[in-house]
Enzyme design. Structure first.
Site, PDB file in Angstrom:
ATOM      1  CG  HIS A  39      -0.290   0.326   2.513  1.00  0.00           C
ATOM      2  ND1 HIS A  39      -0.094   1.605   2.984  1.00  0.00           N
ATOM      3  CD2 HIS A  39       0.252  -0.488   3.461  1.00  0.00           C
ATOM      4  CE1 HIS A  39       0.505   1.561   4.157  1.00  0.00           C
ATOM      5  NE2 HIS A  39       0.734   0.298   4.477  1.00  0.00           N
ATOM      6  CB  CYS A  40       1.154   4.256  -1.837  1.00  0.00           C
ATOM      7  SG  CYS A  40      -0.406   4.575  -2.693  1.00  0.00           S
ATOM      8  CB  ALA A  41      -0.050   8.139   1.020  1.00  0.00           C
TER       9      ALA A  41
ATOM     10  NE  ARG B 259      -2.964   5.821  -6.130  1.00  0.00           N
ATOM     11  CZ  ARG B 259      -2.243   6.093  -7.208  1.00  0.00           C
ATOM     12  NH1 ARG B 259      -1.849   5.121  -7.995  1.00  0.00           N
ATOM     13  NH2 ARG B 259      -1.918   7.344  -7.490  1.00  0.00           N
TER      14      ARG B 259
END
Length: 467
Positions: free
Chosen positions: A28-30, A32
């Protein structure tokens, strides 16, 4: 431990994507949740979109990306792990995963994202400390209390320097730690390697660059100095170091592993870092920065316009985290970030386009998506606005690109520069708590207004075909 609410969301997502057997890896990113999947066709998009807290989705280069938003994505990710989804590092996957993930270039760019995203909170905090120091030490602010900059004690200055300089002085430590973690090495060895790169016995990179210190010279021609604030050499050493450690563990008997593996790993790594990787990639790093500075320095604000117009296209491709390397290096070298205000203008422009759609449409469902997406974008997160609204109708997205270009042009003309990175739009104000704050507000407002007006006049009407 994840709450029942997030476990329910995770279970619904897992069912909609075809179960854990269809998930090769998860990250995961910030904003998504990123799932590398085996079979895109079996995913039920309607079920995903109907899941609580999901703000949109898209599929690119083998990754099914579900937009959840800041904070929420972390909790859903934890819940996914708790219900049995493996977050296997995608750099150790089998051939099947490699084929699914797209081109080598796109995989490389995602690697940059996975390495740099975990260290961004530290850089965000540092940027905020810089903003606070800029505000507190402003002569205008001090004059309110009958003080001048000369009245500030040296102890206070030293205290603020600890807050603002530590992350960048020891940046290779953060990068090596994160890279070792991503590539499957021992994070502790990554930390130790990073500390060696900035050892106090070495002349600092800043002293050498300023001419106040001389590099160490080995073999008569290899110049060695510390790598304070250096990003690319630390990243490369993190990659190589993790693989060296893993290879050594395969051949060294378990009895001697605890002693021999760390010893040989660090010996080989520091030799490579000082005499081969460091000198080569530090030069490449300088060339990259020169290229960005060249674009931003194009006359008449052309560079700012180009970057501002293209910024959100980069976000759509999912490769925007690769730009963190350039921003980090600019901050480490100069203490300023000219990219941030241009990015903020492009983000506010997408917010303006989404708001125009929200006000102009008569469809309740679109309003229900567009209004919250506008707020999200103004707080620095554009994915809901882009994927939930603007790209669906395409023209609002294009009008947002124009607005971003105009805002970027203005930011460059005004020579606007932030004191940190990774916070943009309204939160980004904290990076301009000096005599630039009004200019920053002007740039963001212009980007917002241009996109809003263009979308209102030419970019949207009910009945348009969604993308």
């Amino acid at each position: 431990m994840a709450s029942k609410e997030y476990k329910k969301i995770a279970s619904e997502i897992l069912e909609a994507v075809g179960g854990s057997d269809n998930i090769i890896s998860m990250a995961h990113c910030a904003t998504r949740l990123r799932l590398v999947v085996r079979d895109r066709d079996i995913i039920d998009d309607e079920k995903i979109e109907a899941t609580d807290q999901v703000k949109g989705f898209f599929f690119t280069s083998g990754q099914y990306q579900i937009i959840l938003g800041t904070g929420i994505v972390n909790r859903v990710y934890e819940a996914m792990e708790e219900i049995g989804v493996s977050a296997t590092s995608k750099y150790e996957l089998k051939e099947e995963a490699s084929q699914q993930e797209g081109s080598k270039l796109k995989r490389l760019i995602r690697v940059f994202g996975d390495v740099f995203v975990p260290i961004i909170p530290a850089l965000v905090a540092t940027g905020l400390f810089m903003g606070m120091r800029g505000l507190i030490t402003q002569p205008q602010m001090l004059s309110i209390f009958g003080l001048t900059p000369e009245d500030i004690s040296q102890n206070f200055i030293t205290f603020t320097e600890v807050l603002t300089d530590t992350a960048f002085a020891f940046l290779p430590v953060l990068v090596c730690w994160s890279a070792f973690k991503v590539f499957g090495g021992s994070p502790l060895l990554g930390i130790l390697l990073g500390l060696m790169l900035v050892h106090p016995s070495l002349p600092t990179a800043w002293e050498v660059a300023e001419g106040t210190g001389d590099p160490l010279v080995f073999f008569g021609f290899i110049e060695v100095s510390g790598y304070q604030g250096s990003v690319l050499p630390a990243f490369i050493m993190g990659f190589l170091g993790a693989h060296i450690e893993k290879r050594l563990r395969r051949v060294i008997p378990p009895t001697f592993d605890l002693i021999i593996t760390p010893f040989l790993s660090l010996l080989l790594m520091i030799f490579l870092a000082f005499f081969i990787v460091g000198p080569i990639f530090h030069g490449i790093e300088i060339l990259m920065l020169s290229g960005v500075e060249f674009i931003l320095g194009l006359p008449l604000g052309i560079g700012g316009f180009l970057y501002g117009a293209l910024n959100q296209i980069i976000v759509v491709t999912g490769i925007h985290h690769a730009l963190n390397l350039i921003e980090i290096q600019l901050l480490a070298d100069t203490g300023w970030n000219p990219i941030n205000p241009i990015g903020s203008a492009s983000i506010c422009a997408q917010a303006g386009a989404a708001l125009a759609v929200a006000i102009k449409t008569k469809q309740a469902k679109i309003k229900a998506i567009a209004y919250p997406s506008t707020v999200s974008a103004l707080l620095g997160i554009t994915e809901p606005a882009i994927f939930g609204v603007n790209l669906r109708f395409m023209k609002p997205f294009l009008m947002g690109l124009v607005g971003g270009g105009v805002g970027g042009f203005l930011a460059t003309i005004l020579q606007l520069k932030g004191t940190g990175m990774s916070i943009t739009a309204i939160p980004g104000i904290l990076l301009y708590l000096n005599d630039q704050i009004l200019l920053y507000l002007l740039v963001c407002s212009v980007g917002f207004a241009v996109a809003f007006l263009l979308t209102w006049l030419f970019g949207y009407k009910d009945g348009m075909l969604s993308k």
